[in-house]
Write a protein that holds these residues in place. Structure first.
Motif, PDB file in Angstrom:
ATOM      1  N   ALA A  69      -3.332  -4.756  -4.174  1.00 37.94           N
ATOM      2  CA  ALA A  69      -2.016  -4.487  -4.760  1.00 37.94           C
ATOM      3  C   ALA A  69      -0.952  -4.666  -3.688  1.00 37.94           C
ATOM      4  N   ALA A  70       0.228  -5.108  -4.104  1.00 32.48           N
ATOM      5  CA  ALA A  70       1.361  -5.085  -3.187  1.00 32.48           C
ATOM      6  C   ALA A  70       1.703  -3.634  -2.884  1.00 32.48           C
ATOM      7  N   THR A  71       2.282  -3.392  -1.715  1.00 32.85           N
ATOM      8  CA  THR A  71       2.539  -2.010  -1.295  1.00 32.85           C
ATOM      9  C   THR A  71       3.406  -1.266  -2.301  1.00 32.85           C
ATOM     10  N   ALA A  72       4.462  -1.922  -2.795  1.00 31.73           N
ATOM     11  CA  ALA A  72       5.339  -1.263  -3.760  1.00 31.73           C
ATOM     12  C   ALA A  72       4.598  -0.918  -5.044  1.00 31.73           C
ATOM     13  N   THR A  73       3.676  -1.784  -5.431  1.00 32.81           N
ATOM     14  CA  THR A  73       2.884  -1.519  -6.635  1.00 32.81           C
ATOM     15  C   THR A  73       1.999  -0.298  -6.436  1.00 32.81           C
ATOM     16  N   TRP A  74       1.394  -0.186  -5.257  1.00 32.67           N
ATOM     17  CA  TRP A  74       0.541   0.977  -4.974  1.00 32.67           C
ATOM     18  C   TRP A  74       1.384   2.257  -5.005  1.00 32.67           C
ATOM     19  N   ASP A  75       2.605   2.199  -4.493  1.00 32.65           N
ATOM     20  CA  ASP A  75       3.482   3.368  -4.560  1.00 32.65           C
ATOM     21  C   ASP A  75       3.702   3.778  -6.013  1.00 32.65           C
ATOM     22  N   ASP A  76       3.904   2.786  -6.897  1.00 30.36           N
ATOM     23  CA  ASP A  76       4.102   3.080  -8.318  1.00 30.36           C
ATOM     24  C   ASP A  76       2.850   3.695  -8.934  1.00 30.36           C
ATOM     25  N   ILE A  77       1.687   3.132  -8.603  1.00 34.70           N
ATOM     26  CA  ILE A  77       0.431   3.645  -9.178  1.00 34.70           C
ATOM     27  C   ILE A  77       0.221   5.086  -8.748  1.00 34.70           C
ATOM     28  N   GLN A  78       0.503   5.385  -7.478  1.00 31.29           N
ATOM     29  CA  GLN A  78       0.346   6.752  -7.006  1.00 31.29           C
ATOM     30  C   GLN A  78       1.263   7.707  -7.754  1.00 31.29           C
ATOM     31  N   THR A  79       2.487   7.257  -8.021  1.00 26.09           N
ATOM     32  CA  THR A  79       3.468   8.106  -8.683  1.00 26.09           C
ATOM     33  C   THR A  79       3.154   8.275 -10.172  1.00 26.09           C
ATOM     34  N   GLU A  80       2.854   7.134 -10.836  1.00 28.16           N
ATOM     35  CA  GLU A  80       2.729   7.150 -12.291  1.00 28.16           C
ATOM     36  C   GLU A  80       1.321   7.471 -12.767  1.00 28.16           C
ATOM     37  N   LEU A  86      -8.154   5.807  -7.019  1.00 28.74           N
ATOM     38  CA  LEU A  86      -8.336   4.795  -5.988  1.00 28.74           C
ATOM     39  C   LEU A  86      -8.039   5.371  -4.605  1.00 28.74           C
ATOM     40  N   GLU A  87      -8.663   4.787  -3.592  1.00 32.24           N
ATOM     41  CA  GLU A  87      -8.349   5.161  -2.217  1.00 32.24           C
ATOM     42  C   GLU A  87      -8.124   3.910  -1.394  1.00 32.24           C
ATOM     43  N   VAL A  88      -7.292   4.045  -0.370  1.00 34.44           N
ATOM     44  CA  VAL A  88      -6.957   2.922   0.510  1.00 34.44           C
ATOM     45  C   VAL A  88      -8.067   2.730   1.538  1.00 34.44           C
ATOM     46  N   VAL A  89      -8.467   1.478   1.748  1.00 33.11           N
ATOM     47  CA  VAL A  89      -9.434   1.133   2.783  1.00 33.11           C
ATOM     48  C   VAL A  89      -8.761   0.131   3.720  1.00 33.11           C
ATOM     49  N   VAL A 101      -2.127  -3.749  -0.054  1.00 37.60           N
ATOM     50  CA  VAL A 101      -3.001  -2.588   0.075  1.00 37.60           C
ATOM     51  C   VAL A 101      -4.347  -2.937  -0.538  1.00 37.60           C
ATOM     52  N   ARG A 102      -5.416  -2.651   0.208  1.00 36.15           N
ATOM     53  CA  ARG A 102      -6.790  -2.866  -0.280  1.00 36.15           C
ATOM     54  C   ARG A 102      -7.311  -1.529  -0.769  1.00 36.15           C
ATOM     55  N   LEU A 103      -7.820  -1.509  -2.002  1.00 36.45           N
ATOM     56  CA  LEU A 103      -8.199  -0.261  -2.664  1.00 36.45           C
ATOM     57  C   LEU A 103      -9.633  -0.304  -3.160  1.00 36.45           C
ATOM     58  N   ARG A 104     -10.258   0.868  -3.190  1.00 34.99           N
ATOM     59  CA  ARG A 104     -11.553   1.027  -3.844  1.00 34.99           C
ATOM     60  C   ARG A 104     -11.555   2.347  -4.581  1.00 34.99           C
ATOM     61  N   GLN A 105     -12.456   2.480  -5.547  1.00 33.74           N
ATOM     62  CA  GLN A 105     -12.543   3.732  -6.284  1.00 33.74           C
ATOM     63  C   GLN A 105     -13.043   4.836  -5.362  1.00 33.74           C
ATOM     64  N   ALA A 106     -12.376   6.006  -5.414  1.00 35.24           N
ATOM     65  CA  ALA A 106     -12.764   7.127  -4.565  1.00 35.24           C
ATOM     66  C   ALA A 106     -14.161   7.628  -4.922  1.00 35.24           C
ATOM     67  N   VAL A 107     -14.453   7.629  -6.216  1.00 35.71           N
ATOM     68  CA  VAL A 107     -15.803   7.987  -6.681  1.00 35.71           C
ATOM     69  C   VAL A 107     -16.455   6.708  -7.164  1.00 35.71           C
ATOM     70  N   PRO A 108     -17.475   6.217  -6.451  1.00 34.84           N
ATOM     71  CA  PRO A 108     -18.066   4.918  -6.814  1.00 34.84           C
ATOM     72  C   PRO A 108     -18.524   4.882  -8.257  1.00 34.84           C
ATOM     73  N   ALA A 127       1.172  -4.753 -10.919  1.00 34.90           N
ATOM     74  CA  ALA A 127       0.756  -6.035 -10.331  1.00 34.90           C
ATOM     75  C   ALA A 127      -0.409  -5.808  -9.377  1.00 34.90           C
ATOM     76  N   VAL A 128      -1.598  -5.757  -9.944  1.00 38.62           N
ATOM     77  CA  VAL A 128      -2.826  -5.591  -9.173  1.00 38.62           C
ATOM     78  C   VAL A 128      -3.788  -6.700  -9.567  1.00 38.62           C
ATOM     79  N   SER A 129      -4.777  -6.914  -8.735  1.00 38.71           N
ATOM     80  CA  SER A 129      -5.803  -7.905  -9.068  1.00 38.71           C
ATOM     81  C   SER A 129      -7.086  -7.531  -8.355  1.00 38.71           C
ATOM     82  N   MET A 130      -8.173  -8.140  -8.788  1.00 39.48           N
ATOM     83  CA  MET A 130      -9.383  -8.088  -8.006  1.00 39.48           C
ATOM     84  C   MET A 130      -9.145  -8.853  -6.709  1.00 39.48           C
TER      85      MET A 130
END
Length: 444
Positions: A69-80, A86-89, A101-108, A127-130
């Motif tokens: 995700a773009a950094t601004a998008t991650w900020d939105d996801i965290q807020t909304e 997800l957690e940042v790696v 920002v590279r993300l993975r699920q906190a609980v696999p 705006a996220v993608s694999m």
């Protein structure tokens, strides 16, 4: 199929056909190439690479469990969305730090869970993608099944002397598998800088050497070995006066992620490239644009604003045989190049659509290759000796013709890169779905 063509092309007929027309042997070969791509990725000690069919029926290669995700998008996801579990790696790409920002699920969970999460976030406007591995031009069977000996063009000094030094003063960057370590004795690509090792102080990939036999090291040329050398040679054929710089972002087994490509693109433009060639690309799972490549184009724009000039970025449209956008070619900023027959007619295998800008011959293209023997599991098993030339098929080899033509036009007309693109578009002949057709190099 496409007129009489060469015996070589007739022999490739089944391999160049859409997947539903391919026979069992061709399908096995394609599966073997995909498996080699996966194992090459694993040897990098990276997360698992999935092979998944997207919404359009094509194979795509997402990194298991990874979201970008773009950094601004991650900020939105965290807020909304409260982070959506997800957690940042670590990102591991300094050129993109603070922007992606590279993300993975906190609980696999399962890979399917991650893909559905991406689909859900996109549906809510995020705006996220694999995170994708970007193959060299789409369907991975095109190149390893098509290398063949070709007549030598000429020693490079003689080739240069035969006409004006088209492209002189223009820097063309080739982002690909790298270049062969040992220069050829015939002068072709002799002036391309070779960097054997990474510099620990730079924190990014500096080496641009194609190892040829590394994924795995088994005595055969790797599936995509020599791809970058071939592409660079195409540029040199069209613009023999250009300064060619090669950046390695893809391994010889075909494994290279979008983050690697995006980082190399930024470095190439920052290093002063006037034209950048990307003979690679991928469709995506849900038709979404590549996040890191989109961010890289934003960084490129900032670099251009600072220096007061614009680079031209050229990319192959892909070998999917449909109109589904392939990235990075489908970005509006990028010159997307399709592949035509020697008669400048549509091919069955090239990607096409309103997002394709220019097309040129993509069959029987002749260029510099590498020493070694092809693995019979993926191709003809041909052995290539000293100073070899080969002929190949794919949009990978149409794109560098256009990159070279842009460099050549810049010197012929004394114009900037964007102005050279406009001149080529004005000179081309419209072909439905393929933009403007240009005759640059002939099919062999």
């Amino acid at each position: 199929m496409r007129g009489p063509g060469s015996g070589y092309l007739r022999g490739l007929g089944r391999s160049l056909s859409p997947d539903d027309d391919a026979d069992e042997a061709v399908q096995r070969r394609r599966e073997a190439v995909i498996e080699r791509l996966r194992t090459g990725w694993t040897r990098r000690e990276a997360p698992e690479l999935e092979v998944v069919q997207n919404d359009y029926g094509s194979d795509v290669f997402p990194v298991a469990g990874e979201i970008l995700a773009a950094t601004a998008t991650w900020d939105d996801i965290q807020t909304e969305e409260g982070g959506a579990g997800l957690e940042v790696v670590p990102l591991g790409h300094p050129e993109l730090e603070g922007r992606v920002v590279r993300l993975r699920q906190a609980v696999p969970g399962t890979n399917e869970d991650v893909r559905e999460l991406v689909r859900s976030l996109q549906g809510r406007g995020h705006a996220v993608s694999m995170s994708y591995v970007t193959p060299l031009g789409g369907r991975p069977i095109m190149k390893p099944n098509s290398g063949e000996f070709a007549p030598q063009v000429a020693d490079f000094p003689a080739y240069q002397a035969a006409g004006p030094r088209y492209g002189e003063g223009v820097v063309v960057a080739v982002i690909d598998t790298g270049v062969t370590q040992d220069p050829r004795s015939d002068g072709w690509l002799a002036d391309v800088p070779r960097v054997a090792h990474d510099d620990a102080s730079t924190a990014h990939d500096d080496s641009n050497i194609d190892p040829l036999d590394a994924e795995p090291r088994d005595g055969w040329l790797d599936v995509y070995a020599g791809h970058g050398t071939f592409v660079a040679g195409v540029v040199a054929r069209v613009a023999p006066g250009a300064e060619i710089r090669v950046y390695k972002a893809v391994g010889p087994g075909g494994a290279g992620c979008e983050l690697d490509v995006a980082s190399a693109l930024i470095r190439a433009v920052r290093d002063g490239a006037h034209v950048v060639n990307l003979s690679l690309g991928t469709q995506t799972l849900f038709g979404e644009a590549s996040v890191p490549l989109g961010v890289a184009l934003d960084v490129v724009r900032e670099i251009e604003d600072e220096r007061g000039s614009v680079s031209v970025i050229v990319a192959s449209a892909g070998n999917y045989g449909d109109a589904v956008p392939t990235y990075p070619a489908a970005f509006g900023r990028v010159v997307a190049v399709g592949g035509l027959t020697a008669e400048l007619r549509p091919t069955t295998w090239s990607s096409r659509g309103p997002w394709v800008d220019i097309s040129t011959v993509g069959e029987d293209v002749v260029s510099t290759y590498v020493e070694g023997r092809q693995n019979p599991a993926f191709g003809s098993g041909a052995e290539f000796g000293e100073n070899p030339f080969a002929r190949w098929v794919g949009t990978s080899f149409a794109a560098p013709q256009v990159a070279g033509a842009i460099a050549r036009t810049m010197t012929e007309l004394g114009v900037s890169g964007p102005e050279a693109v406009n001149a080529l578009l004005a000179a081309g002949k419209p072909v439905a779905g393929f933009g403007k057709a240009l005759q640059i190099l002939p099919g062999a």
